[in-house]
Design a protein around this motif. Structure first.
Motif, PDB file in Angstrom:
ATOM      1  N   GLN A  53      54.914  55.999  46.900  1.00 18.51           N
ATOM      2  CA  GLN A  53      54.401  57.314  47.280  1.00 18.51           C
ATOM      3  C   GLN A  53      54.680  57.568  48.763  1.00 18.51           C
ATOM      4  OE1 GLN A  53      50.196  57.915  47.220  1.00 18.51           O
ATOM      5  NE2 GLN A  53      49.686  55.800  47.755  1.00 18.51           N
ATOM      6  N   TRP A  98      53.245  55.128  40.492  1.00 18.59           N
ATOM      7  CA  TRP A  98      52.557  56.312  40.995  1.00 18.59           C
ATOM      8  C   TRP A  98      53.010  57.535  40.220  1.00 18.59           C
ATOM      9  CZ3 TRP A  98      48.734  55.602  44.495  1.00 18.59           C
ATOM     10  CH2 TRP A  98      48.711  54.373  45.161  1.00 18.59           C
ATOM     11  N   PHE A 157      49.365  62.491  44.065  1.00 23.67           N
ATOM     12  CA  PHE A 157      49.781  61.242  43.442  1.00 23.67           C
ATOM     13  C   PHE A 157      48.563  60.590  42.799  1.00 23.67           C
ATOM     14  CE2 PHE A 157      53.318  61.346  46.560  1.00 23.67           C
ATOM     15  CZ  PHE A 157      54.392  61.012  45.734  1.00 23.67           C
TER      16      PHE A 157
END
Length: 303
Positions: A166, A146, A128
């Motif tokens: 995330q 993200w 990420f």
């Protein structure tokens, strides 16, 4: 003999206070040559008959390039070349690259990194990256989004999606979307020590993976592998695309909302990132992916 565009670049760098040595390093010219043209000033180079009536093609776009780099210093030369070609530039990319390198703020020299290659279908790398944006549908509201990215190690094919979180559920969902998009599953997936993937180590130093991730790995038939502590650079094939996406796609664009952001990203991946000649492999990414795809493990049957 330098061309008109390069002469303007040398004089501009000199006005900014750079030394002859620094200008020579940026332009690739001998310091004596640089000094000569600084002393000559705006006196144009003497061109032979073949050059008469043929001004440097980049000159009409110098102000635009300088303005863009000043506002967005990380824009890539590839992106800027596309932009001025849409405005009529028909010269070489190398001319844009040299000019942008000269006017871009100086960066620190990066350490040498050893590349490693993996067989087709063997490895993907996942991570990420944090981006900050403001959607035009909600002006004045700064949002953190993200970018989930999966990069196939052999072909360098990129699958990417922007998400709002995330967390674990998002991570698992993005895995499934990526596998569906690439039409298969690699043998192993490399992660850094993100908390959603790695929960710690046992007394013998063995990695403890999140149970939900292990269940997903068992279902799809891949082996999770965490890179060593403080060695996220071993995941370079996914780290480098984050910078590439930021500089060549994300910067200097506007997005209505998350859906529009991902629509623009998908178009850029299809027409630019996965359609490019990769600098390391020297293959068109989409063509390399077409050759790699049969080597991926098949998706499990839906019960």
């Amino acid at each position: 003999m330098v061309q008109l565009g390069e002469l303007l670049m040398i004089l501009d760098l000199h006005r900014q206070g750079l030394s002859v040595t620094a200008i020579a390093r940026r332009t690739g010219r001998d310091p004596k040559t640089v000094r000569k043209y600084i002393e000559r000033g705006l006196e144009l180079p003497a061109y032979g008959p073949r050059q008469a009536g043929r001004p440097n093609k980049i000159v009409p776009f110098v102000d635009y390039l300088r303005e863009r780099v000043s506002a967005f210093p990380d824009l890539s030369a590839v992106r800027l070349t596309r932009e001025i070609r849409e405005r009529g530039y028909d010269g070489a990319y190398t001319a844009v690259k040299r000019f942008v390198a000269a006017i871009r703020p100086q960066e620190q020299v990066r350490p040498f990194e050893v590349r490693f290659e993996t067989p087709a279908g063997y490895q993907a790398q996942i991570d990420f990256a944090r981006f900050v944006t403001e959607f035009t549908d909600a002006p004045g509201v700064t949002r953190i989004v993200w970018l989930f990215s999966l990069v196939l190690g052999h072909s360098r094919y990129i699958f990417a999606r922007y998400v709002m979180h995330q967390d674990l559920q998002t991570l698992l969902r993005c895995h499934m979307q990526a596998f569906d998009a690439i039409g298969g599953v690699p043998i192993e997936i490399l992660y850094d020590r993100m908390k959603t993937a790695v929960t710690g180590e046992d007394n013998e130093g063995h990695i403890i993976y999140n149970r939900s991730l292990l269940a997903l790995a068992k279902h799809f038939g891949f082996q999770p592998r965490a890179c060593r502590p403080y060695r996220a650079k071993t995941k370079g094939k996914v780290e480098r695309p984050f910078r590439y996406i930021r500089e060549d796609f994300f910067l200097a664009r506007s997005f209505r909302n998350l859906e529009d952001l991902n629509e623009q990203l998908r178009d850029w991946l299809d027409t630019v990132a996965n359609a490019r000649l990769h600098g390391t492999t020297q293959r068109i990414v989409s063509e390399a992916f077409a050759a790699e795809q049969p080597e991926l493990q098949p998706l499990p049957a839906v019960p």
